[in-house]
Design a protein around this motif. Structure first.
Motif, PDB file in Angstrom:
ATOM      1  N   ARG A 142     103.804  42.114 -55.171  1.00 17.44           N
ATOM      2  CA  ARG A 142     103.476  40.729 -55.528  1.00 17.44           C
ATOM      3  C   ARG A 142     102.190  40.793 -56.343  1.00 17.44           C
ATOM      4  NH1 ARG A 142     106.014  35.852 -55.929  1.00 17.44           N
ATOM      5  NH2 ARG A 142     104.696  34.119 -55.267  1.00 17.44           N
ATOM      6  N   THR A 143     102.274  40.389 -57.601  1.00 22.76           N
ATOM      7  CA  THR A 143     101.174  40.603 -58.542  1.00 22.76           C
ATOM      8  C   THR A 143     100.626  39.279 -59.055  1.00 22.76           C
ATOM      9  OG1 THR A 143     102.270  42.641 -59.244  1.00 22.76           O
ATOM     10  CG2 THR A 143     100.489  41.831 -60.633  1.00 22.76           C
ATOM     11  N   THR A 144      99.312  39.240 -59.223  1.00 26.17           N
ATOM     12  CA  THR A 144      98.644  38.081 -59.818  1.00 26.17           C
ATOM     13  C   THR A 144      98.002  38.496 -61.136  1.00 26.17           C
ATOM     14  OG1 THR A 144      98.181  37.117 -57.645  1.00 26.17           O
ATOM     15  CG2 THR A 144      96.894  36.298 -59.506  1.00 26.17           C
ATOM     16  N   VAL A 145      98.339  37.795 -62.198  1.00 22.61           N
ATOM     17  CA  VAL A 145      97.780  38.057 -63.526  1.00 22.61           C
ATOM     18  C   VAL A 145      96.878  36.886 -63.903  1.00 22.61           C
ATOM     19  CG1 VAL A 145      98.289  38.497 -65.952  1.00 22.61           C
ATOM     20  CG2 VAL A 145      99.824  39.372 -64.178  1.00 22.61           C
ATOM     21  N   SER A 146      95.642  37.187 -64.297  1.00 18.86           N
ATOM     22  CA  SER A 146      94.676  36.152 -64.679  1.00 18.86           C
ATOM     23  C   SER A 146      94.398  36.241 -66.178  1.00 18.86           C
ATOM     24  CB  SER A 146      93.369  36.315 -63.896  1.00 18.86           C
ATOM     25  OG  SER A 146      93.613  36.199 -62.503  1.00 18.86           O
ATOM     26  N   MET A 147      94.389  35.081 -66.832  1.00 16.41           N
ATOM     27  CA  MET A 147      94.144  35.015 -68.279  1.00 16.41           C
ATOM     28  C   MET A 147      93.173  33.882 -68.575  1.00 16.41           C
ATOM     29  SD  MET A 147      98.149  35.388 -69.358  1.00 16.41           S
ATOM     30  CE  MET A 147      98.619  34.301 -67.993  1.00 16.41           C
ATOM     31  N   ARG A 148      92.299  34.109 -69.542  1.00 17.06           N
ATOM     32  CA  ARG A 148      91.343  33.085 -69.967  1.00 17.06           C
ATOM     33  C   ARG A 148      91.781  32.533 -71.327  1.00 17.06           C
ATOM     34  NH1 ARG A 148      86.208  31.693 -68.566  1.00 17.06           N
ATOM     35  NH2 ARG A 148      86.088  33.481 -67.149  1.00 17.06           N
ATOM     36  N   HIS A 156      96.202  31.576 -63.728  1.00 13.78           N
ATOM     37  CA  HIS A 156      96.636  32.602 -62.781  1.00 13.78           C
ATOM     38  C   HIS A 156      98.158  32.493 -62.618  1.00 13.78           C
ATOM     39  CE1 HIS A 156      92.522  33.535 -61.600  1.00 13.78           C
ATOM     40  NE2 HIS A 156      92.298  32.242 -61.436  1.00 13.78           N
ATOM     41  N   VAL A 157      98.857  33.574 -62.851  1.00 14.29           N
ATOM     42  CA  VAL A 157     100.309  33.619 -62.662  1.00 14.29           C
ATOM     43  C   VAL A 157     100.607  34.656 -61.584  1.00 14.29           C
ATOM     44  CG1 VAL A 157     102.553  34.044 -63.716  1.00 14.29           C
ATOM     45  CG2 VAL A 157     100.727  32.967 -65.051  1.00 14.29           C
ATOM     46  N   ARG A 158     101.258  34.214 -60.519  1.00 14.81           N
ATOM     47  CA  ARG A 158     101.592  35.106 -59.404  1.00 14.81           C
ATOM     48  C   ARG A 158     103.107  35.192 -59.267  1.00 14.81           C
ATOM     49  NH1 ARG A 158      99.288  37.801 -55.454  1.00 14.81           N
ATOM     50  NH2 ARG A 158     100.229  37.980 -53.390  1.00 14.81           N
ATOM     51  N   LYS A 159     103.631  36.415 -59.311  1.00 14.43           N
ATOM     52  CA  LYS A 159     105.073  36.605 -59.225  1.00 14.43           C
ATOM     53  C   LYS A 159     105.383  37.984 -58.651  1.00 14.43           C
ATOM     54  CE  LYS A 159     107.432  37.373 -62.870  1.00 14.43           C
ATOM     55  NZ  LYS A 159     108.103  37.242 -64.178  1.00 14.43           N
ATOM     56  N   SER A 160     106.627  38.159 -58.248  1.00 19.43           N
ATOM     57  CA  SER A 160     107.076  39.435 -57.695  1.00 19.43           C
ATOM     58  C   SER A 160     107.623  40.317 -58.807  1.00 19.43           C
ATOM     59  CB  SER A 160     108.160  39.211 -56.635  1.00 19.43           C
ATOM     60  OG  SER A 160     107.682  38.391 -55.589  1.00 19.43           O
ATOM     61  N   SER A 161     107.452  41.617 -58.637  1.00 22.47           N
ATOM     62  CA  SER A 161     107.986  42.555 -59.616  1.00 22.47           C
ATOM     63  C   SER A 161     109.502  42.657 -59.479  1.00 22.47           C
ATOM     64  CB  SER A 161     107.345  43.931 -59.438  1.00 22.47           C
ATOM     65  OG  SER A 161     107.619  44.442 -58.141  1.00 22.47           O
ATOM     66  N   GLU A 182     107.987  32.408 -54.881  1.00 17.77           N
ATOM     67  CA  GLU A 182     108.197  31.758 -56.168  1.00 17.77           C
ATOM     68  C   GLU A 182     107.159  32.231 -57.176  1.00 17.77           C
ATOM     69  OE1 GLU A 182     107.726  27.779 -54.824  1.00 17.77           O
ATOM     70  OE2 GLU A 182     109.877  27.464 -54.575  1.00 17.77           O
ATOM     71  N   THR A 183     107.501  32.081 -58.436  1.00 14.36           N
ATOM     72  CA  THR A 183     106.523  32.346 -59.489  1.00 14.36           C
ATOM     73  C   THR A 183     105.608  31.133 -59.597  1.00 14.36           C
ATOM     74  OG1 THR A 183     108.071  33.753 -60.698  1.00 14.36           O
ATOM     75  CG2 THR A 183     106.185  32.890 -61.919  1.00 14.36           C
ATOM     76  N   VAL A 184     104.344  31.334 -59.299  1.00 11.26           N
ATOM     77  CA  VAL A 184     103.386  30.231 -59.230  1.00 11.26           C
ATOM     78  C   VAL A 184     102.354  30.388 -60.342  1.00 11.26           C
ATOM     79  CG1 VAL A 184     101.676  29.046 -57.808  1.00 11.26           C
ATOM     80  CG2 VAL A 184     103.710  30.050 -56.742  1.00 11.26           C
ATOM     81  N   LYS A 185     102.105  29.300 -61.046  1.00  9.49           N
ATOM     82  CA  LYS A 185     101.118  29.292 -62.123  1.00  9.49           C
ATOM     83  C   LYS A 185     100.019  28.297 -61.786  1.00  9.49           C
ATOM     84  CE  LYS A 185     100.593  28.294 -67.064  1.00  9.49           C
ATOM     85  NZ  LYS A 185     101.296  27.874 -68.302  1.00  9.49           N
ATOM     86  N   ARG A 186      98.778  28.759 -61.801  1.00 14.21           N
ATOM     87  CA  ARG A 186      97.628  27.893 -61.528  1.00 14.21           C
ATOM     88  C   ARG A 186      96.740  27.853 -62.768  1.00 14.21           C
ATOM     89  NH1 ARG A 186      98.077  30.218 -56.251  1.00 14.21           N
ATOM     90  NH2 ARG A 186      98.233  28.630 -54.624  1.00 14.21           N
ATOM     91  N   VAL A 187      96.353  26.653 -63.133  1.00 11.02           N
ATOM     92  CA  VAL A 187      95.459  26.457 -64.269  1.00 11.02           C
ATOM     93  C   VAL A 187      94.163  25.856 -63.757  1.00 11.02           C
ATOM     94  CG1 VAL A 187      95.134  25.369 -66.512  1.00 11.02           C
ATOM     95  CG2 VAL A 187      97.430  26.102 -65.804  1.00 11.02           C
ATOM     96  N   ILE A 188      93.065  26.563 -63.963  1.00  7.35           N
ATOM     97  CA  ILE A 188      91.752  26.098 -63.515  1.00  7.35           C
ATOM     98  C   ILE A 188      90.982  25.615 -64.734  1.00  7.35           C
ATOM     99  CG2 ILE A 188      89.604  26.730 -62.364  1.00  7.35           C
ATOM    100  CD1 ILE A 188      91.125  28.873 -60.868  1.00  7.35           C
ATOM    101  N   ASN A 189      90.701  24.320 -64.746  1.00  4.50           N
ATOM    102  CA  ASN A 189      89.956  23.707 -65.840  1.00  4.50           C
ATOM    103  C   ASN A 189      88.468  23.822 -65.541  1.00  4.50           C
ATOM    104  OD1 ASN A 189      88.622  21.673 -67.511  1.00  4.50           O
ATOM    105  ND2 ASN A 189      90.715  21.035 -68.047  1.00  4.50           N
ATOM    106  N   LYS A 190      87.763  24.581 -66.343  1.00  2.00           N
ATOM    107  CA  LYS A 190      86.351  24.827 -66.091  1.00  2.00           C
ATOM    108  C   LYS A 190      85.509  23.563 -66.208  1.00  2.00           C
ATOM    109  CE  LYS A 190      85.770  29.210 -65.168  1.00  2.00           C
ATOM    110  NZ  LYS A 190      85.082  29.672 -63.952  1.00  2.00           N
ATOM    111  N   ILE A 194      89.219  21.239 -62.008  1.00  2.00           N
ATOM    112  CA  ILE A 194      90.490  20.786 -61.443  1.00  2.00           C
ATOM    113  C   ILE A 194      91.485  21.938 -61.491  1.00  2.00           C
ATOM    114  CG2 ILE A 194      92.422  19.184 -61.709  1.00  2.00           C
ATOM    115  CD1 ILE A 194      90.500  17.190 -62.915  1.00  2.00           C
ATOM    116  N   THR A 195      92.189  22.121 -60.413  1.00  2.00           N
ATOM    117  CA  THR A 195      93.194  23.172 -60.338  1.00  2.00           C
ATOM    118  C   THR A 195      94.575  22.538 -60.338  1.00  2.00           C
ATOM    119  OG1 THR A 195      91.717  24.598 -59.078  1.00  2.00           O
ATOM    120  CG2 THR A 195      94.069  25.118 -59.009  1.00  2.00           C
ATOM    121  N   ASN A 196      95.379  22.919 -61.286  1.00  2.00           N
ATOM    122  CA  ASN A 196      96.756  22.445 -61.359  1.00  2.00           C
ATOM    123  C   ASN A 196      97.686  23.573 -60.935  1.00  2.00           C
ATOM    124  OD1 ASN A 196      95.954  19.938 -62.435  1.00  2.00           O
ATOM    125  ND2 ASN A 196      95.806  20.844 -64.488  1.00  2.00           N
TER     126      ASN A 196
END
Length: 200
Positions: A142-148, A156-161, A182-190, A194-196
């Motif tokens: 189960r991997t979490t990928v973070s992108m700016r 942050h996108v978290r999904k299974s391989s 589930e594949t979960v996507k979180r968007v953090i607005n600096k 706010i976290t979506n």
């Protein structure tokens, strides 16, 4: 011949079970042929090296039942050994009776879960020990990928391989999705903090 003598001395338990004949060349004196024959007598201690014997006081058990019972015991010990390390069941620092009882309950409950999993797998001819199953399934993560982003938002996108064919076979037998979670996507607005959370 000298090397053969050293080997016989080094492996004395095995060498006494065999008769070794060495043929030499008359001119050079070198060995040209080596042959051996088994000389252990049957029904003796040396006649059955490596034989594992089981002794029991239950005369009503036949050979197959006795062997299955023995292997079930060793398998049970192996599962609990694994659970103790994975679930942190050892060492035990409890001193209150209620906590000790709860600890034992969790241990037995975990074993029942393992037994149910292996029972369903055996019905489809997947007869693998618990440690072997864990090794086969350990490849899926189960991997979490973070992108700016350019606007400094963090995604942050978290999904299974993707599971391997052997893992898919195990999941199918257990009725589990190939992509647990589930594949979960979180968007953090600096700017607004706010976290979506979005499910993909």
């Amino acid at each position: 011949m000298e090397k053969t003598g050293r080997l016989k001395q080094k492996y004395s338990k095995a060498s006494k079970l065999y008769k070794i004949d060495i043929s030499k060349d008359d001119k050079s004196g070198n060995a040209v042929k080596l042959s051996w024959t088994r000389k252990a007598e049957p029904y003796t201690k040396d006649g059955f090296p490596g034989v594992y014997c089981l002794r029991t006081s239950h005369k009503d058990l036949d050979e197959n039942t006795l062997w299955r019972t023995y292997t079930m015991l060793t398998d049970l010990e192996s599962v609990f050994r694994s659970l103790k390390s994975e679930l942190g069941m050892r060492p035990v620092f409890h001193q209150v009776t209620e906590r000790i009882t709860g600890h034992l309950f969790i241990s037995v409950l975990a074993y029942h879960l393992v037994h149910c999993i292996r029972y369903r797998l055996k019905k489809v001819d997947i007869d693998t020990g618990w440690s072997g199953l864990r090794e086969q399934l350990a490849g899926q993560n189960r991997t979490t990928v973070s992108m700016r982003c350019k606007n400094d938002d963090i995604v942050h996108v978290r999904k299974s391989s993707r599971p391997e064919p052997r893992q898919q076979e195990i999941y199918s037998a257990l009725g589990i999705s190939f992509h647990p979670g589930e594949t979960v996507k979180r968007v953090i607005n600096k700017s607004s903090a706010i976290t979506n959370k979005l499910k993909i």
